[in-house]
Scaffold this motif. Structure first.
Motif, PDB file in Angstrom:
ATOM      1  N   SER A 295       0.864  -1.173   0.000  1.00 25.76           N
ATOM      2  CA  SER A 295       0.000   0.000   0.000  1.00 25.76           C
ATOM      3  C   SER A 295       0.901   1.224   0.000  1.00 25.76           C
ATOM      4  O   SER A 295       1.785   1.349   0.861  1.00 25.76           O
ATOM      5  CB  SER A 295      -0.897  -0.008   1.248  1.00 25.76           C
ATOM      6  OG  SER A 295      -1.609   1.197   1.380  1.00 25.76           O
TER       7      SER A 295
ATOM      8  N   GLY B  14       1.257   5.447  -0.096  1.00 29.29           N
ATOM      9  CA  GLY B  14       0.547   6.697   0.142  1.00 29.29           C
ATOM     10  C   GLY B  14       1.500   7.860   0.346  1.00 29.29           C
ATOM     11  O   GLY B  14       2.681   7.785  -0.018  1.00 29.29           O
TER      12      GLY B  14
ATOM     13  N   TYR C  19      -2.829   3.505  -3.658  1.00 29.73           N
ATOM     14  CA  TYR C  19      -3.971   4.358  -3.372  1.00 29.73           C
ATOM     15  C   TYR C  19      -3.626   5.799  -3.719  1.00 29.73           C
ATOM     16  O   TYR C  19      -2.467   6.212  -3.611  1.00 29.73           O
ATOM     17  CB  TYR C  19      -4.351   4.271  -1.885  1.00 29.73           C
ATOM     18  CG  TYR C  19      -4.696   2.878  -1.430  1.00 29.73           C
ATOM     19  CD1 TYR C  19      -6.006   2.408  -1.494  1.00 29.73           C
ATOM     20  CD2 TYR C  19      -3.698   2.019  -0.971  1.00 29.73           C
ATOM     21  CE1 TYR C  19      -6.320   1.122  -1.094  1.00 29.73           C
ATOM     22  CE2 TYR C  19      -4.009   0.726  -0.572  1.00 29.73           C
ATOM     23  CZ  TYR C  19      -5.322   0.290  -0.642  1.00 29.73           C
ATOM     24  OH  TYR C  19      -5.629  -0.970  -0.230  1.00 29.73           O
TER      25      TYR C  19
ATOM     26  N   HIS D 297      -3.672  10.037  -3.367  1.00 30.29           N
ATOM     27  CA  HIS D 297      -3.410  10.932  -2.252  1.00 30.29           C
ATOM     28  C   HIS D 297      -4.723  11.397  -1.636  1.00 30.29           C
ATOM     29  O   HIS D 297      -5.755  11.518  -2.277  1.00 30.29           O
ATOM     30  CB  HIS D 297      -2.623  12.158  -2.730  1.00 30.29           C
ATOM     31  CG  HIS D 297      -1.205  11.809  -3.053  1.00 30.29           C
ATOM     32  ND1 HIS D 297      -0.262  12.740  -3.319  1.00 30.29           N
ATOM     33  CD2 HIS D 297      -0.578  10.609  -3.150  1.00 30.29           C
ATOM     34  CE1 HIS D 297       0.894  12.166  -3.581  1.00 30.29           C
ATOM     35  NE2 HIS D 297       0.718  10.864  -3.479  1.00 30.29           N
ATOM     36  N   SER D 298      -4.627  11.681  -0.330  1.00 29.25           N
ATOM     37  CA  SER D 298      -5.796  12.186   0.371  1.00 29.25           C
ATOM     38  C   SER D 298      -6.129  13.586  -0.130  1.00 29.25           C
ATOM     39  O   SER D 298      -5.251  14.389  -0.427  1.00 29.25           O
ATOM     40  CB  SER D 298      -5.509  12.224   1.883  1.00 29.25           C
ATOM     41  OG  SER D 298      -6.534  12.879   2.543  1.00 29.25           O
TER      42      SER D 298
ATOM     43  N   HIS E  70      -6.476   4.982   2.946  1.00 30.10           N
ATOM     44  CA  HIS E  70      -5.154   4.473   3.275  1.00 30.10           C
ATOM     45  C   HIS E  70      -4.065   5.499   2.979  1.00 30.10           C
ATOM     46  O   HIS E  70      -3.029   5.486   3.623  1.00 30.10           O
ATOM     47  CB  HIS E  70      -4.882   3.196   2.487  1.00 30.10           C
ATOM     48  CG  HIS E  70      -5.868   2.111   2.811  1.00 30.10           C
ATOM     49  ND1 HIS E  70      -5.889   1.487   4.020  1.00 30.10           N
ATOM     50  CD2 HIS E  70      -6.889   1.573   2.084  1.00 30.10           C
ATOM     51  CE1 HIS E  70      -6.860   0.582   4.019  1.00 30.10           C
ATOM     52  NE2 HIS E  70      -7.471   0.619   2.870  1.00 30.10           N
ATOM     53  N   ALA E  71      -4.252   6.374   2.028  1.00 31.88           N
ATOM     54  CA  ALA E  71      -3.202   7.311   1.636  1.00 31.88           C
ATOM     55  C   ALA E  71      -2.877   8.266   2.769  1.00 31.88           C
ATOM     56  O   ALA E  71      -1.766   8.744   2.880  1.00 31.88           O
ATOM     57  CB  ALA E  71      -3.617   8.103   0.413  1.00 31.88           C
TER      58      ALA E  71
END
Length: 293
Positions: A184, A186, A275, A277-278, A288-289
């Protein structure tokens, strides 16, 4: 040449005897008596370090595996997985973690200490995180089945790519929640088989697990232990995080806290999963990012 052959044969014989004793991770070794901790070692034991090869390395790996300190594969090469398994074993036996198997480490391998629980009321299947010694112990049936070196929160502020916070792994009692298979990736780095147990804080494999606390809050573990922990830490399994006091005779003298940028794990060459970026800077929970590494 004759001396080298004799050295290898003696070392192999000693470890063959030791590893056939009725010790195992599921039957913890009893506390050594004060005198037995200082049993003289044969002169033939030599220091092993990264790059060393031979039967002594294989035997050391086998012994560590039998005691619950997974060294990865059992090849005759002193690799990075063995290096971190040795760190974990040395710390669990009151030794300073060093990049070699020296005389005190050989001695501890012959007469290891019992792995003791951090909490007396813990469930029989649980994970315990020791922030002082930087160790994680997985317990099954009330017995330790895996002890691994870790790197937890660096305990200092950070601000990277608009994502700011305080790097800490909070003390407390938690339970496993969301788990993610594979890699994962991020904002704060890459995680291998992350297992979340406290909001955005997870136990996960990393390419960078130094001997000191260096993460943004997560519990980094060596890559070779990440999948085993993922399989063990099923949803609902309790995770206990503690910072026990050091023994009075081993407490380090106070010194200025190290100020350095928190190192970030290198991303994998070919992530299996990623994932975006937020969309909200500074977010530490949610997708998850935005979660910590």
């Amino acid at each position: 040449m004759r001396s080298t052959v004799q050295h290898s044969l003696i070392t192999s014989t000693v470890f063959a005897l030791v590893t056939t004793l009725p010790f195992s991770v599921s039957h913890a070794v009893a506390d050594p008596a004060p005198d037995s901790r200082h049993v003289p070692l044969p002169d033939q034991f030599t220091t092993l370090r990264t790059g060393s090869r031979g039967i002594e390395v294989h035997n050391a790996k086998k012994r560590l595996k039998d005691l619950g300190f997974s060294p990865g594969n059992l090849s005759p090469t002193y690799d990075s997985a063995l290096r971190m398994a040795v760190w974990a074993f040395q710390k669990a036996n009151g030794l300073k973690p060093v990049d070699r198997i020296d005389a005190p480490t050989w001695q501890a391998l012959l007469h290891p200490r019992r792995v003791r629980p951090l909490v007396t009321y813990g469930e029989r299947e649980r994970a315990e995180i020791d922030l002082r010694r930087q160790l994680l112990t997985a317990w099954r049936g009330g017995k330790p089945v895996l002890v691994t070196h870790i790197s937890t929160g660096a305990r200092r502020p950070y601000c990277e790519k608009g994502h700011c916070g305080f790097a800490a792994t909070p003390i407390g009692d938690y339970r496993v929640g969301v788990r993610v298979t594979g890699w994962s990736t991020g904002i704060l780095g890459a995680m291998f088989y992350p297992v979340y147990f406290n909001g955005g804080i997870a136990i996960h494999g990393s390419t960078l697990v130094p001997r000191y606390p260096a993460s943004h809050g997560c519990v980094r573990v060596p890559l070779h232990n990440a999948l085993d922990l993922y399989r063990f830490l099923q949803p609902g399994v309790p995770v206990y995080v503690r910072r026990p006091e050091a023994p009075a005779d081993r407490r380090p003298k106070a010194r200025a806290e190290r100020r350095s940028r928190i190192p970030k794990a290198r991303p994998p060459e070919a992530p299996h999963r990623s994932y975006g970026h937020s969309s909200r800077p500074g977010r530490t929970t949610g997708d998850h990012a935005g979660r910590r590494r």
